[in-house]
Motif scaffolding. Structure first.
Motif, PDB file in Angstrom:
ATOM      1  N   GLY A  90       0.895  -1.340  -0.125  1.00  0.00           N
ATOM      2  CA  GLY A  90       0.042   0.064  -0.138  1.00  0.00           C
ATOM      3  C   GLY A  90       1.032   1.270  -0.014  1.00  0.00           C
ATOM      4  O   GLY A  90       1.847   1.321  -0.720  1.00  0.00           O
ATOM      5  N   HIS A  91       0.475   2.285   0.793  1.00  0.00           N
ATOM      6  CA  HIS A  91       1.277   3.465   0.960  1.00  0.00           C
ATOM      7  C   HIS A  91       1.845   3.274   2.621  1.00  0.00           C
ATOM      8  O   HIS A  91       0.864   3.808   3.347  1.00  0.00           O
ATOM      9  CB  HIS A  91       0.475   4.783   0.611  1.00  0.00           C
ATOM     10  N   PRO A  92       2.679   2.848   3.082  1.00  0.00           N
ATOM     11  CA  PRO A  92       2.966   2.430   4.412  1.00  0.00           C
ATOM     12  C   PRO A  92       3.186   3.471   5.231  1.00  0.00           C
ATOM     13  O   PRO A  92       3.161   3.099   6.421  1.00  0.00           O
ATOM     14  CB  PRO A  92       3.954   1.511   4.344  1.00  0.00           C
ATOM     15  N   GLY A  93       3.443   4.733   4.849  1.00  0.00           N
ATOM     16  CA  GLY A  93       3.863   5.742   5.967  1.00  0.00           C
ATOM     17  C   GLY A  93       5.152   5.730   6.460  1.00  0.00           C
ATOM     18  O   GLY A  93       5.918   4.927   6.231  1.00  0.00           O
ATOM     19  N   GLN A  94       5.408   6.543   7.419  1.00  0.00           N
ATOM     20  CA  GLN A  94       6.764   6.796   7.876  1.00  0.00           C
ATOM     21  C   GLN A  94       7.547   5.369   8.643  1.00  0.00           C
ATOM     22  O   GLN A  94       8.603   5.485   8.499  1.00  0.00           O
ATOM     23  CB  GLN A  94       6.829   8.040   8.850  1.00  0.00           C
ATOM     24  N   GLU A  95       6.812   4.566   9.094  1.00  0.00           N
ATOM     25  CA  GLU A  95       7.287   3.469   9.589  1.00  0.00           C
ATOM     26  C   GLU A  95       7.272   2.354   8.551  1.00  0.00           C
ATOM     27  O   GLU A  95       7.397   1.083   9.033  1.00  0.00           O
ATOM     28  CB  GLU A  95       6.474   3.137  11.094  1.00  0.00           C
ATOM     29  N   GLY A  96       6.873   2.521   7.560  1.00  0.00           N
ATOM     30  CA  GLY A  96       6.674   1.468   6.616  1.00  0.00           C
ATOM     31  C   GLY A  96       8.009   0.899   6.306  1.00  0.00           C
ATOM     32  O   GLY A  96       8.009  -0.336   5.988  1.00  0.00           O
ATOM     33  N   GLY A  97       9.089   1.406   6.012  1.00  0.00           N
ATOM     34  CA  GLY A  97      10.554   0.870   6.103  1.00  0.00           C
ATOM     35  C   GLY A  97      10.869  -0.101   6.855  1.00  0.00           C
ATOM     36  O   GLY A  97      11.434  -1.127   6.559  1.00  0.00           O
ATOM     37  N   ARG A  98      10.496   0.166   8.130  1.00  0.00           N
ATOM     38  CA  ARG A  98      10.968  -0.888   9.295  1.00  0.00           C
ATOM     39  C   ARG A  98      10.090  -1.946   9.272  1.00  0.00           C
ATOM     40  O   ARG A  98      10.494  -3.182   9.382  1.00  0.00           O
ATOM     41  CB  ARG A  98      10.777  -0.206  10.710  1.00  0.00           C
ATOM     42  N   GLY A  99       8.825  -1.763   8.616  1.00  0.00           N
ATOM     43  CA  GLY A  99       7.751  -2.887   8.593  1.00  0.00           C
ATOM     44  C   GLY A  99       8.040  -3.859   7.410  1.00  0.00           C
ATOM     45  O   GLY A  99       8.018  -4.982   7.553  1.00  0.00           O
ATOM     46  N   ILE A 100       8.551  -3.211   6.319  1.00  0.00           N
ATOM     47  CA  ILE A 100       9.062  -3.966   5.138  1.00  0.00           C
ATOM     48  C   ILE A 100      10.298  -4.628   5.335  1.00  0.00           C
ATOM     49  O   ILE A 100      10.376  -5.910   5.029  1.00  0.00           O
ATOM     50  CB  ILE A 100       9.273  -2.979   3.922  1.00  0.00           C
ATOM     51  N   ALA A 101      11.236  -4.160   6.210  1.00  0.00           N
ATOM     52  CA  ALA A 101      12.368  -4.775   6.749  1.00  0.00           C
ATOM     53  C   ALA A 101      11.997  -6.064   7.536  1.00  0.00           C
ATOM     54  O   ALA A 101      12.660  -7.100   7.431  1.00  0.00           O
ATOM     55  CB  ALA A 101      13.332  -3.826   7.309  1.00  0.00           C
ATOM     56  N   ASP A 102      11.163  -5.840   8.345  1.00  0.00           N
ATOM     57  CA  ASP A 102      10.785  -6.907   9.397  1.00  0.00           C
ATOM     58  C   ASP A 102      10.392  -8.017   8.704  1.00  0.00           C
ATOM     59  O   ASP A 102      10.520  -9.389   9.031  1.00  0.00           O
ATOM     60  CB  ASP A 102       9.894  -6.572  10.121  1.00  0.00           C
ATOM     61  N   VAL A 103       9.413  -7.803   7.584  1.00  0.00           N
ATOM     62  CA  VAL A 103       8.720  -8.978   6.692  1.00  0.00           C
ATOM     63  C   VAL A 103      10.106  -9.643   5.769  1.00  0.00           C
ATOM     64  O   VAL A 103      10.041 -10.899   5.878  1.00  0.00           O
ATOM     65  CB  VAL A 103       7.685  -8.512   5.644  1.00  0.00           C
ATOM     66  N   VAL A 104      10.814  -8.750   5.266  1.00  0.00           N
ATOM     67  CA  VAL A 104      11.852  -9.248   4.397  1.00  0.00           C
ATOM     68  C   VAL A 104      12.859 -10.122   4.884  1.00  0.00           C
ATOM     69  O   VAL A 104      13.599 -11.066   4.659  1.00  0.00           O
ATOM     70  CB  VAL A 104      12.582  -8.171   3.564  1.00  0.00           C
TER      71      VAL A 104
END
Length: 201
Positions: A100-114
């Motif tokens: 989606g458009h994940p917002g300012q914490e999106g980078g951390r969330g994506i890294a946690d998944v990857v």
């Protein structure tokens, strides 16, 4: 970690940065491609006219995946579905994440998944149509049900029966499930009745 832009902006109007991205992918153990749309392409009062990734993004994905030394993870940022059958069918692309458009914490969330810190379990809240879907009805058409007199195929998982890139509710996780029937064990249950529950003669 090696970083290359690949595109100068989200619209990706020229292919001048694709070659450096390819060179980086040749050296990397794994490649993450962040693609998609932003508010300059889709927003209120700014509707898309197709379901394609903008500019040279598709070419960038294909060329980088082709030369990548390791697995490729494609991350799509968008409010709606995009046509990515080419990526879904590419064996070099091991995972596709729609964030989606994940917002300012999106980078951390994506890294946690990857990196496996979080097991993704989300399901798509919308149908991702084939690119030809937009040719079947005008974008201004609002009926959900098919309109046979106009040849409209209908919208959403309830009414659209055509082929899709991903259907409503699609999603995978890292978990693998296995079911098997266990042989029944000999078991018994002992129930003690109090004096009020016992049958009277």
């Amino acid at each position: 970690m090696i970083y290359e832009m690949g595109c100068g902006e989200m619209a990706c109007r020229n292919d001048s940065l694709i070659f450096p991205a390819m060179e980086a992918a040749k050296k990397a153990d794994a490649t993450l491609l962040l693609m998609g749309l932003d508010l300059s392409i889709e927003a209120e009062n700014l509707d898309r006219v197709d379901l394609l990734l903008p500019g040279y993004q598709t070419q960038l994905i294909n060329q980088v995946a082709q030369v990548s030394r390791g697995p490729v993870i494609l991350i799509i940022m968008s409010a709606g579905g995009v046509y990515i059958s080419f990526a879904r069918d590419n064996d070099k692309i091991q995972a596709i994440l729609w964030v989606g458009h994940p917002g300012q914490e999106g980078g951390r969330g994506i890294a946690d998944v990857v990196f496996g810190k979080y097991n993704p379990g989300g399901r798509l809240p919308l149908t991702w149509y084939e690119s030809s879907y937009v040719d079947m009805l005008p974008m201004t058409s609002m009926p959900l049900r098919p309109v046979d007199s106009f040849g409209y195929p209908g919208r959403t998982y309830k009414f659209y029966n055509g082929s899709t890139v991903y259907p409503f509710g699609y999603g995978l996780s890292y978990t693998e499930f296995r079911n098997e029937l266990a042989s029944p064990a000999e078991a018994y249950l002992e129930i003690k009745l109090n004096k009020y529950q016992q049958l009277m003669p």
